[in-house]
Design a protein around this motif. Structure first.
Motif, PDB file in Angstrom:
ATOM      1  N   LYS A   8       0.851  -1.183   0.000  1.00 24.23           N
ATOM      2  CA  LYS A   8       0.000   0.000   0.000  1.00 24.23           C
ATOM      3  C   LYS A   8       0.886   1.232   0.000  1.00 24.23           C
ATOM      4  CE  LYS A   8      -3.266   2.712   2.702  1.00 24.23           C
ATOM      5  NZ  LYS A   8      -3.889   2.915   4.029  1.00 24.23           N
ATOM      6  N   GLY A   9       0.637   2.137  -0.934  1.00 25.05           N
ATOM      7  CA  GLY A   9       1.432   3.351  -1.002  1.00 25.05           C
ATOM      8  C   GLY A   9       2.654   3.189  -1.874  1.00 25.05           C
ATOM      9  N   ALA A  10       3.730   3.862  -1.498  1.00 25.65           N
ATOM     10  CA  ALA A  10       4.935   3.933  -2.322  1.00 25.65           C
ATOM     11  C   ALA A  10       5.911   2.820  -1.980  1.00 25.65           C
ATOM     12  CB  ALA A  10       5.611   5.293  -2.138  1.00 25.65           C
ATOM     13  N   VAL A  11       6.150   1.944  -2.937  1.00 27.04           N
ATOM     14  CA  VAL A  11       7.134   0.862  -2.831  1.00 27.04           C
ATOM     15  C   VAL A  11       8.241   1.156  -3.840  1.00 27.04           C
ATOM     16  CG1 VAL A  11       7.515  -1.623  -3.150  1.00 27.04           C
ATOM     17  CG2 VAL A  11       5.356  -0.796  -2.138  1.00 27.04           C
ATOM     18  N   THR A  12       9.479   0.983  -3.443  1.00 26.97           N
ATOM     19  CA  THR A  12      10.601   1.324  -4.332  1.00 26.97           C
ATOM     20  C   THR A  12      11.162   0.094  -5.029  1.00 26.97           C
ATOM     21  OG1 THR A  12      11.280   3.291  -3.115  1.00 26.97           O
ATOM     22  CG2 THR A  12      12.982   2.182  -4.410  1.00 26.97           C
ATOM     23  N   GLU A  13      11.364   0.227  -6.337  1.00 22.10           N
ATOM     24  CA  GLU A  13      12.083  -0.782  -7.094  1.00 22.10           C
ATOM     25  C   GLU A  13      13.573  -0.497  -6.940  1.00 22.10           C
ATOM     26  OE1 GLU A  13      12.385  -2.763 -11.545  1.00 22.10           O
ATOM     27  OE2 GLU A  13      10.659  -1.532 -10.995  1.00 22.10           O
ATOM     28  N   LEU A  14      14.235  -1.348  -6.190  1.00 21.47           N
ATOM     29  CA  LEU A  14      15.657  -1.140  -5.905  1.00 21.47           C
ATOM     30  C   LEU A  14      16.503  -1.324  -7.163  1.00 21.47           C
ATOM     31  CD1 LEU A  14      15.795  -3.053  -2.523  1.00 21.47           C
ATOM     32  CD2 LEU A  14      15.872  -0.570  -2.827  1.00 21.47           C
ATOM     33  N   ILE A  15      17.575  -0.558  -7.245  1.00 19.59           N
ATOM     34  CA  ILE A  15      18.462  -0.558  -8.401  1.00 19.59           C
ATOM     35  C   ILE A  15      19.730  -1.349  -8.079  1.00 19.59           C
ATOM     36  CG2 ILE A  15      19.909   0.929  -9.849  1.00 19.59           C
ATOM     37  CD1 ILE A  15      17.753   3.081  -9.602  1.00 19.59           C
TER      38      ILE A  15
END
Length: 298
Positions: A8-15
């Motif tokens: 829910k909300g902002a999830v980051t795609e890690l680089i």
């Protein structure tokens, strides 16, 4: 019901983080995870296509995932993404993700060659059947195997632990059709897979975003979700317009290069891209820097 959602909300795609010799740098990756946790991001997504999953080995992906799990510390969910050509490799990676301690699995469709809907259904179903963890369908058009709304709904409706959908089609008609086809009572988490479509995804019942922008600039991505959830629809749309401008600035260089350069401007080192991906030219870097300055991000 929103409180029951894992994502829910902002999830980051890690680089993925590589040193100047293109060797995986786990220290740099750990710092990236720390940065995300300190920013208040709501989840960590490992080995997406933008995480250079097609340019890393399974061993490297698992090493990064273990770091993410450790840094998340159970405070936010960690999702392990599968992007494999062979079903046997996908099965191996899934079990390795489970052993690494992820909270959920995401499955990207096989790429390049064309596959029938029945084959793709079996691919997703067989993998989902291997685990009790929540499973998300990733629809990535870059694979040349875009899943139709009917196929997405079939995968979700006929597999109990398939609970969500990461939509990167950027097609609002497609997304509305998917939402309309989910059977009543089915737990379903629709997550935007593009920073360009956060607002429209939320307006038709989505619950968040798996974002690449937030890898560098998490605040506007967190803000658009929180503003929307507060009921300020107009405010969320204004924030989405700001995000579109950020996205345009970061895409002013070849794939990922702009994001890694922008990160260096805020003191977050994400390393180089791995060949055959190419770095940004000096002209592209100058333009990105100027645009980010105009947006008051650096």
């Amino acid at each position: 019901m929103m409180e029951q959602f894992l994502l829910k909300g902002a999830v980051t795609e890690l680089i993925a983080t590589f040193d100047k010799n293109e060797k995986l740098d786990l220290g740099m990756y750990a710092s990236q995870c720390d940065f995300q946790m300190q920013a208040g991001i709501k989840g960590l997504f490992c080995s997406g296509l933008a995480g250079e999953s097609l340019y890393t080995t399974q061993d490297e992906r698992i090493e990064m995932t273990k770091v993410a799990v450790e840094k998340a510390g159970g405070k936010v969910p960690v999702v392990g993404n599968i992007a494999e050509l062979r079903l046997c490799d996908a099965k191996t990676l899934l079990q390795r993700y489970v052993d690494a301690g992820v909270d959920a699995i995401c499955i990207t469709q096989p790429y390049v060659l064309g596959y029938t809907p029945d084959l793709l259904f079996r691919y997703y179903s067989e993998l989902a059947g291997m685990t009790k963890l929540p499973v998300y369908v990733y629809n990535a058009p870059q694979t040349s195997n875009t899943l139709s709304p009917a196929l997405v709904d079939r995968i979700v409706n006929e597999n109990e632990n398939v609970v969500g959908y990461k939509d990167s089609t950027q097609d609002i008609i497609h997304l509305q059709s998917v939402m309309a086809g989910i059977k009543p009572g089915k737990h379903f988490e629709c997550v935007a897979g593009s920073d360009a479509t956060i607002f429209p995804t939320l307006t038709i019942g989505g619950c968040g975003i798996i974002s690449l922008i937030s890898a560098v600039f998490p605040k506007p991505i967190i803000d658009v979700c929180e503003i929307y959830f507060r009921g300020d629809i107009a405010g969320a749309f204004e924030k989405q317009k700001e995000i579109l401008a950020i996205r345009t600035a970061l895409k002013g260089a070849p794939f990922l290069a702009g994001y890694k350069y922008a990160a260096s401007l805020i003191g977050l080192e994400l390393g180089v891209v791995r060949n055959p991906l190419s770095d940004a030219t000096q002209k592209e870097k100058d333009a990105i820097k100027a645009n980010l300055q105009a947006l008051h991000l650096i």
